[in-house]
Write an enzyme that holds these catalytic residues in place. Structure first.
Site: not given
Ligand code: GDP
Ligand code: MG
Length: 140
Positions: A11, A51, A114, A117, A128
């Site tokens: 990212k 997303y 973070n 992905h 994807e």
């Molecule tokens: P991942 O699969 O571990 O990447 O997590 P998710 O699929 O739940 O979320 C996708 C992405 O959305 C995450 O990697 C973060 O970049 C973002 N994200 C998830 N939860 C949060 C949150 O609570 N706050 C913010 N600002 N971004 C979030």
């Molecule tokens: Mg995810």
């Protein structure tokens, strides 16, 4: 365990800090082979399409802005159980919860920014990968 392919994205927070090599070393040390890789600049609309499963979440707009803010490195990782292995190497979504030695524990700046992905299941991995790569670009 079957050989799988998964979609990984380095990212903008990580590409900005020149962390591509260090992150790729973590994948390779874990036995994941990088079989395709390219650096691209997403538009906000392209990030939003990628997303879209998160479209109703409160952080969706911020996430799309972030993913389009600077270039990303998209890649396909291959290996035994690659989907789960990649998630293990990445660590928990929130770096505060990520296990020591994981990419997010070492490099992530926040729950949103973070660093990486990774696909979460075989169906999403296939979708994807196809979003970013043609079959000809996958050299296993
Ligand atoms: P991942 O699969 O571990 O990447 O997590 P998710 O699929 O739940 O979320 C996708 C992405 O959305 C995450 O990697 C973060 O970049 C973002 N994200 C998830 N939860 C949060 C949150 O609570 N706050 C913010 N600002 N971004 C979030
Ligand atoms: Mg995810």
């Amino acid at each position: 365990m079957a050989v799988e392919r998964t979609l990984s994205i380095i990212k903008p927070d990580a590409t900005r800090r020149n962390l591509t090599g260090k992150i790729n070393a973590k994948f390779e040390e874990a036995g994941l082979r990088i079989i395709a890789q390219k650096r691209i600049q997403l538009t906000k609309a392209q990030a939003g399409e990628f997303y879209k499963v998160h479209a109703e979440r409160p952080f969706y707009d911020e996430l799309c802005e972030f993913m389009a803010s600077e270039p990303v490195v998209v890649q396909v990782l291959e290996g035994e159980g690659a989907i789960a292995k990649n998630r293990e190497v990445m660590g928990a979504t929130n770096p505060a919860d990520a296990a020591e030695g994981t990419i997010r524990a070492e490099f992530a700046e926040s729950v949103g920014e973070n660093s990486v992905h990774g696909s979460d299941a075989p169906e999403t991995a296939a979708e994807e990968i196809a979003y970013y790569f043609s079959g000809l670009e996958l050299v296993g």
